[in-house]
Design a protein around this motif. Structure first.
Motif, PDB file in Angstrom:
ATOM      1  N   GLU A  46       0.800  -1.267  -0.172  1.00  0.00           N
ATOM      2  CA  GLU A  46       0.238  -0.022   0.004  1.00  0.00           C
ATOM      3  C   GLU A  46       0.897   1.339   0.050  1.00  0.00           C
ATOM      4  O   GLU A  46       1.804   1.489   0.850  1.00  0.00           O
ATOM      5  CB  GLU A  46      -0.952  -0.030   1.327  1.00  0.00           C
ATOM      6  N   GLY A  47       0.572   2.232  -0.921  1.00  0.00           N
ATOM      7  CA  GLY A  47       1.225   3.318  -0.765  1.00  0.00           C
ATOM      8  C   GLY A  47       0.867   4.236   0.421  1.00  0.00           C
ATOM      9  O   GLY A  47      -0.460   4.474   0.694  1.00  0.00           O
ATOM     10  N   TYR A  60      -0.745  11.563   0.160  1.00  0.00           N
ATOM     11  CA  TYR A  60      -0.996  10.823   1.139  1.00  0.00           C
ATOM     12  C   TYR A  60      -2.198   9.784   0.798  1.00  0.00           C
ATOM     13  O   TYR A  60      -2.993  10.119   0.167  1.00  0.00           O
ATOM     14  CB  TYR A  60      -1.548  11.661   2.389  1.00  0.00           C
ATOM     15  N   ALA A  61      -2.299   8.578   1.551  1.00  0.00           N
ATOM     16  CA  ALA A  61      -3.110   7.815   1.552  1.00  0.00           C
ATOM     17  C   ALA A  61      -4.233   8.225   2.339  1.00  0.00           C
ATOM     18  O   ALA A  61      -3.947   8.711   3.363  1.00  0.00           O
ATOM     19  CB  ALA A  61      -2.793   6.495   1.749  1.00  0.00           C
ATOM     20  N   GLY A 105       1.346  10.572 -11.405  1.00  0.00           N
ATOM     21  CA  GLY A 105       1.365   9.326 -11.641  1.00  0.00           C
ATOM     22  C   GLY A 105       0.815   8.466 -10.424  1.00  0.00           C
ATOM     23  O   GLY A 105       0.349   7.373 -10.457  1.00  0.00           O
ATOM     24  N   GLY A 106       1.236   9.029  -9.244  1.00  0.00           N
ATOM     25  CA  GLY A 106       0.870   8.426  -7.940  1.00  0.00           C
ATOM     26  C   GLY A 106       1.566   7.396  -7.613  1.00  0.00           C
ATOM     27  O   GLY A 106       2.461   6.851  -8.086  1.00  0.00           O
ATOM     28  N   PHE A 107       0.971   6.375  -6.779  1.00  0.00           N
ATOM     29  CA  PHE A 107       1.632   5.369  -6.111  1.00  0.00           C
ATOM     30  C   PHE A 107       1.526   4.247  -7.174  1.00  0.00           C
ATOM     31  O   PHE A 107       2.596   3.151  -7.048  1.00  0.00           O
ATOM     32  CB  PHE A 107       0.891   4.934  -4.986  1.00  0.00           C
ATOM     33  N   THR A 108       0.725   4.196  -8.103  1.00  0.00           N
ATOM     34  CA  THR A 108       0.766   3.250  -8.793  1.00  0.00           C
ATOM     35  C   THR A 108       2.094   3.081 -10.140  1.00  0.00           C
ATOM     36  O   THR A 108       2.069   2.035 -10.661  1.00  0.00           O
ATOM     37  CB  THR A 108      -0.786   2.969  -9.678  1.00  0.00           C
ATOM     38  N   SER A 109       2.595   4.308 -10.448  1.00  0.00           N
ATOM     39  CA  SER A 109       3.423   4.568 -11.219  1.00  0.00           C
ATOM     40  C   SER A 109       4.741   3.689 -10.632  1.00  0.00           C
ATOM     41  O   SER A 109       4.985   3.633  -9.393  1.00  0.00           O
ATOM     42  CB  SER A 109       3.918   5.718 -11.482  1.00  0.00           C
TER      43      SER A 109
END
Length: 124
Positions: A46-47, A60-61, A105-109
């Motif tokens: 989890e980011g 932030y998450a 691109g966020g945590f998924t990049s």
């Protein structure tokens, strides 16, 4: 090549605080994105939070907003996360990550470099 070394994990009671650090070294670009992720065995990574070195923006998450604060010392290439009001569900291995591009691109990049992780355990 880039190396990331985390420190600062430990065990605390619920409601307590911890501060994690991640020191980056190696071939770092002026523009990079550093982030904290966490993972519990059997669950997806989890980011948690990220910081952009170019514009100092942070992300932030939802699960940690208002409790965690990420900061970055660009001069020392060190990423910090101050974790307050810790909850048992924050228990995880926390990893530092870096990619040599902006945080858009966020945590998924994809993040290219990862640290070894530091354990955070919160007991009720």
């Amino acid at each position: 090549q880039v190396q990331l070394v985390e420190s600062g994990g430990g065990s605390v009671l619920a409601g307590g605080s911890l501060r994690l650090s991640c020191a980056a070294s190696g071939d770092l670009y002026a523009r990079n994105c550093m982030a904290w992720f966490r993972q519990v065995p059997g669950k997806e990574r989890e980011g948690v939070a990220m910081a952009d070195s170019a514009d100092y923006s942070t992300t932030y998450a939802d699960s940690v907003k208002g409790r965690f604060t990420v900061s970055k010392d660009n001069a020392k290439n060190t990423l910090f996360i101050q974790m307050n009001d810790l909850k048992p569900e924050d228990t995880a291995m926390y990893y530092c990550a870096l990619r040599l591009s902006r945080c858009s691109g966020g945590f998924t990049s994809a993040f290219t470099y990862w640290g070894q992780g530091t354990q955070v355990t919160v007991s009720s």
